[in-house]
Write a protein that holds these residues in place. Structure first.
Motif, PDB file in Angstrom:
ATOM      1  N   SER A   1       3.047   1.732  -9.048  1.00 10.96           N
ATOM      2  CA  SER A   1       1.689   1.597  -8.501  1.00 10.96           C
ATOM      3  C   SER A   1       0.999   0.344  -9.027  1.00 10.96           C
ATOM      4  O   SER A   1       0.374  -0.402  -8.263  1.00 10.96           O
ATOM      5  CB  SER A   1       0.844   2.821  -8.852  1.00 10.96           C
ATOM      6  OG  SER A   1       1.375   3.967  -8.251  1.00 10.96           O
ATOM      7  N   THR A   2       1.110   0.105 -10.319  1.00 16.19           N
ATOM      8  CA  THR A   2       0.451  -1.062 -10.922  1.00 16.19           C
ATOM      9  C   THR A   2       1.037  -2.360 -10.399  1.00 16.19           C
ATOM     10  O   THR A   2       0.304  -3.288 -10.042  1.00 16.19           O
ATOM     11  CB  THR A   2       0.562  -0.998 -12.463  1.00 16.19           C
ATOM     12  OG1 THR A   2      -0.012   0.226 -12.914  1.00 16.19           O
ATOM     13  CG2 THR A   2      -0.148  -2.171 -13.110  1.00 16.19           C
TER      14      THR A   2
ATOM     15  N   VAL B   1       0.850  -1.200   0.000  1.00 12.71           N
ATOM     16  CA  VAL B   1       0.000   0.000   0.000  1.00 12.71           C
ATOM     17  C   VAL B   1       0.884   1.248   0.000  1.00 12.71           C
ATOM     18  O   VAL B   1       0.619   2.215  -0.721  1.00 12.71           O
ATOM     19  CB  VAL B   1      -0.979  -0.007   1.194  1.00 12.71           C
ATOM     20  CG1 VAL B   1      -1.669   1.342   1.351  1.00 12.71           C
ATOM     21  CG2 VAL B   1      -2.015  -1.117   1.025  1.00 12.71           C
TER      22      VAL B   1
ATOM     23  N   ILE C   1      -3.254  -7.580  -4.863  1.00 14.40           N
ATOM     24  CA  ILE C   1      -4.405  -8.406  -5.256  1.00 14.40           C
ATOM     25  C   ILE C   1      -4.057  -9.885  -5.117  1.00 14.40           C
ATOM     26  O   ILE C   1      -4.854 -10.667  -4.585  1.00 14.40           O
ATOM     27  CB  ILE C   1      -4.858  -8.062  -6.693  1.00 14.40           C
ATOM     28  CG1 ILE C   1      -5.502  -6.668  -6.721  1.00 14.40           C
ATOM     29  CG2 ILE C   1      -5.821  -9.117  -7.225  1.00 14.40           C
ATOM     30  CD1 ILE C   1      -5.710  -6.114  -8.115  1.00 14.40           C
TER      31      ILE C   1
ATOM     32  N   ILE D   1       2.142   1.745  -3.428  1.00 11.08           N
ATOM     33  CA  ILE D   1       1.084   2.287  -4.289  1.00 11.08           C
ATOM     34  C   ILE D   1       0.995   3.797  -4.092  1.00 11.08           C
ATOM     35  O   ILE D   1       0.941   4.560  -5.070  1.00 11.08           O
ATOM     36  CB  ILE D   1      -0.274   1.611  -3.989  1.00 11.08           C
ATOM     37  CG1 ILE D   1      -0.235   0.132  -4.402  1.00 11.08           C
ATOM     38  CG2 ILE D   1      -1.417   2.340  -4.688  1.00 11.08           C
ATOM     39  CD1 ILE D   1      -1.380  -0.708  -3.864  1.00 11.08           C
TER      40      ILE D   1
ATOM     41  N   CYS E   1      -0.080  -2.844  -6.874  1.00 13.29           N
ATOM     42  CA  CYS E   1      -1.512  -3.199  -6.857  1.00 13.29           C
ATOM     43  C   CYS E   1      -1.721  -4.657  -7.234  1.00 13.29           C
ATOM     44  O   CYS E   1      -2.483  -5.376  -6.565  1.00 13.29           O
ATOM     45  CB  CYS E   1      -2.304  -2.319  -7.832  1.00 13.29           C
ATOM     46  SG  CYS E   1      -2.737  -0.704  -7.200  1.00 13.29           S
TER      47      CYS E   1
END
Length: 153
Positions: free
Chosen positions: A23-24, A8, A31, A11, A27
């Motif tokens: 960030s991607t 986090v 996930i 991100i 993320c």
């Protein structure tokens, strides 16, 4: 739990630093963790670099595949001093990457420093993440330089 917090944080750093790649990636890994697919993390770690390099190579070779690069351009590149410098640069980069791979195998804990340094470079220096091998290769060169200087003091 600490892994999720770090992701986090990455991100947020990526968003603040306008680095969509950081960030991607963070993320997607978050996930993977949140949907209990952690068993795939070792495979991602082991093969992720190869896949990234594969896609990077794809993007570099597209002009050849699409016919945008003609034989006269290839000949011009191989017979000019900028072309020769590019050949030398490519050869040096692959050599340095190889030294980086050796260093990572010798001392895998360097990955932490490489990741933090890469994030710093992306966010604050507006750099582009081209891969941990190059970062490790540069680290290997800096390490040898440091040892050479330290041994003569």
């Amino acid at each position: 739990m600490i892994g999720e917090i770090i992701l986090v944080g990455l991100i947020i750093i990526g968003l603040i630093g306008r680095s969509p790649i950081i960030s991607t990636a963070a993320c997607l890994l978050l996930i993977v963790k949140l949907v209990n697919l952690e068993r795939y993390l070792p495979a991602i770690e082991r093969r992720g670099l190869e896949l990234g390099l594969l896609f990077l190579t794809f993007s570099v070779l597209v002009p050849f595949a699409s016919g945008r690069v003609q034989m006269r351009e290839i000949t011009a590149a191989l017979t000019s001093w900028p072309g020769w410098l590019a050949l030398a640069g490519g050869a040096a980069a692959t050599y340095i990457n190889g030294k980086g791979l050796e260093m990572l195998k010798f001392d895998p804990q360097l990955v932490v420093g490489l990741v933090i340094g890469s994030i710093f470079g992306i966010v604050f220096l507006r750099g582009i993440p081209v891969g941990p091998l190059m970062a490790a290769g540069i680290t290997a060169i800096l390490y040898k330089l440091f040892r050479l200087i330290a041994d003569h003091l």
